[in-house]
Design a protein around this motif. Structure first.
Motif, PDB file in Angstrom:
ATOM      1  N   SER A 135      -6.440 -20.697  15.372  1.00  0.00           N
ATOM      2  CA  SER A 135      -5.097 -20.162  15.144  1.00  0.00           C
ATOM      3  C   SER A 135      -4.088 -21.240  14.741  1.00  0.00           C
ATOM      4  CB  SER A 135      -4.575 -19.455  16.406  1.00  0.00           C
ATOM      5  OG  SER A 135      -4.419 -20.362  17.476  1.00  0.00           O
ATOM      6  N   TYR A 146      -8.274 -17.846  11.631  1.00  0.00           N
ATOM      7  CA  TYR A 146      -8.573 -16.521  12.169  1.00  0.00           C
ATOM      8  C   TYR A 146      -7.987 -15.399  11.320  1.00  0.00           C
ATOM      9  CZ  TYR A 146      -3.891 -15.981  14.364  1.00  0.00           C
ATOM     10  OH  TYR A 146      -2.548 -15.840  14.612  1.00  0.00           O
ATOM     11  N   ASN A 205     -12.053 -15.510  13.491  1.00  0.00           N
ATOM     12  CA  ASN A 205     -11.345 -14.549  14.341  1.00  0.00           C
ATOM     13  C   ASN A 205     -12.201 -14.134  15.534  1.00  0.00           C
ATOM     14  OD1 ASN A 205      -9.187 -12.653  15.006  1.00  0.00           O
ATOM     15  ND2 ASN A 205     -10.579 -11.066  14.272  1.00  0.00           N
ATOM     16  N   GLN A 217      -7.260 -12.131  19.778  1.00  0.00           N
ATOM     17  CA  GLN A 217      -8.054 -11.763  18.612  1.00  0.00           C
ATOM     18  C   GLN A 217      -7.322 -10.719  17.777  1.00  0.00           C
ATOM     19  OE1 GLN A 217     -11.883  -9.402  18.890  1.00  0.00           O
ATOM     20  NE2 GLN A 217     -12.732 -11.438  18.463  1.00  0.00           N
TER      21      GLN A 217
END
Length: 488
Positions: free
Chosen positions: A263, A355, A362, A370
């Motif tokens: 992320s 992600y 992801n 998520q």
């Protein structure tokens, strides 16, 4: 480069550096003992002074040494400290005399403020300047990676320009560009959006990004100059693409132990001044704003000064960007949720954030972190906006800043503040002044005094302002004849 730590009670107003390159500088003037006296630049330099400053708001963890220390203290010692502004000889990869940014020695400045990273590199012998701001988010790893690798990756691709230029000359002699299309024809505008003559492989990657302007039939072809600009911007984009691939590869290797890396991302803003050409590359919402004198019969020259934004804002708040993202994912009704891409990110183009680009990355996240229903990745683009502006005698300075600056000031306000400060403080530091004005405004908005705001610890202070990094580039060789900025 001149550098120092700025006013710092408990606050984080850390980074300050300045650089004077006026060839007419009086050799008898004496610098402070704590700063190194720099030799003069050649007279062909298109900028006369550089200053930079940064203000931290985010609390960050120690350097993460991702990929077994490849990105860590071994690479970043000169960037990862707020007062590490020093003159360094270039590495072998930076000193090839046949390369585009050829130099045997360069001046380097760099620093960290929260999750922002900043670097500036210039050549005294050849008069070029490279500046970059990496505005990290969800962590500092992506910004650290860019600070440690992107400049040399760009130089690597620039060193290929000579060979590619020779191939291009062969194509141009047949009336064709590298991709088989007609060569670019310059219009009457002083600012040229180079995305319209990038190789076809790059235009096809994201055909909906920008409206491509058509060449005017009466314009005269500028093959040699524009082919070179073409090559510079192509090299910038290829270097960014290489850095993105390398970073996401590292993330894949490390995500089992550190799933948060998927992320982590960063906005990217690169400014390159070479001769009278000012190149920009950006992903995200950092900005480069040009101050230039407009036409008119105003009595006061300052009334003619106007701000021109040289970069695009890649956020969901921009209608064009919002429509592009929605059009790229017609079968996903949850593409933009609560004003964010997949409910996660306000910027629509960024480095990293794997992600939102790969299902595999992801899947490394768990629970609410998520992204649900990742139907058609990538949702965040790595296609940068590219631009080249030909500097004229009307152009005064360029302000390069992360988005935290523009949370409090419009482009016009930034230009007016810098201009008025330069007029009244010809030897002062306009970048530091901008940040001081930002702190005053942020404190007023929060109902605090400046001292009270600066005493709030990093992390908690993010509630009142973002990390902010600013670079001010004074254009022209005769606009300032005094010393560069110094620390307080």
């Amino acid at each position: 480069m001149r550098g120092g730590i700025m006013i710092k009670p408990e606050g984080e107003l850390k980074v300050s550096f300045g650089y004077q390159c006026n060839s007419n500088r009086d050799s008898s003037c004496e610098d402070s003992d704590e700063y190194e006296t720099l030799p003069e630049l050649r007279r062909n330099s298109s900028f006369s002074c550089l200053s930079g400053a940064a203000l931290s708001a985010n609390a960050t963890l120690a350097n993460t040494n991702i990929c077994n220390g490849l990105i860590g203290a071994e690479i970043l010692p000169s960037w990862d400290s707020p007062n590490s502004f020093r003159r360094v000889p270039s590495s072998p990869t930076l000193s090839r005399s046949e390369g585009f940014l050829n130099a045997m020695e360069v001046q380097v400045a760099g620093g960290a403020a929260g999750e922002d990273r900043v670097q500036a590199v210039c050549s005294e012998e050849h008069g070029w300047l490279f500046c970059a701001i990496y505005d990290g988010f969800n962590g500092r790893d992506a910004a650290d990676f860019l600070a440690g690798t992107l400049y040399e990756t760009i130089v690597f691709y620039f060193n290929l320009l000579d060979w590619e230029s020779s191939q291009e000359s062969i194509k141009a002699s047949s009336g064709l560009d590298l991709d088989g299309s007609l060569p670019y024809i310059e219009d009457d505008s002083n600012t040229i959006n180079e995305e319209r003559f990038l190789p076809q492989i790059y235009r096809d990657r994201d055909s909906n990004v920008d409206n491509v302007s058509k060449n005017t039939p009466c314009a005269k072809p500028k093959i040699s100059t524009d082919s070179f600009r073409h090559g510079v911007l192509d090299s910038l984009q290829r270097a960014l693409s290489q850095a993105e691939n390398d970073f996401l590869y590292m993330v894949e290797q490390e995500m089992e132990d550190r799933p948060d890396l998927v992320s982590v991302g960063s906005c990217v803003l690169v400014v390159l001044l070479h001769g009278k050409d000012l190149y920009t590359l950006n992903l995200g919402d950092s900005r480069a704003v040009l101050a230039t004198y407009g036409d008119g019969d105003f009595m006061n020259r300052s009334e003619r000064l106007k701000a021109i934004q040289l970069t695009d804002s890649h956020t969901v708040d921009d209608e064009g960007e919002r429509m592009r993202v929605l059009c790229d994912h017609p079968d996903d009704p949850m593409t933009i949720v609560a004003g964010r891409v997949k409910g996660k990110l306000k910027v629509t183009r960024a480095f990293g954030v794997g992600y939102l680009k790969k299902k595999k990355l992801n899947d490394a996240l768990m629970g609410i972190l998520q992204v649900r229903n990742l139907l058609s990745p990538p949702y965040v683009s790595t296609q940068p906006s590219l631009n080249v502006h030909r500097i004229s005698k009307s152009d005064c300075f360029v302000v390069v800043g992360s988005d935290g600056l523009f949370d409090f000031f419009t482009n016009d306000e930034v230009v007016k503040l810098v201009h008025s400060y330069i007029l009244s403080n010809p030897s002062g530091d306009p970048a530091k002044f901008l940040l001081e004005q930002l702190v005053v405004r942020a404190a007023n908005c929060a109902g605090f005094s400046m001292e009270e705001l600066m005493n709030i610890p990093a992390g908690r202070r993010r509630k009142y302002h973002d990390d902010v990094t600013v670079i001010v580039i004074i254009l022209g060789t005769n606009q300032r004849t005094t010393k560069a900025s110094t620390c307080v």
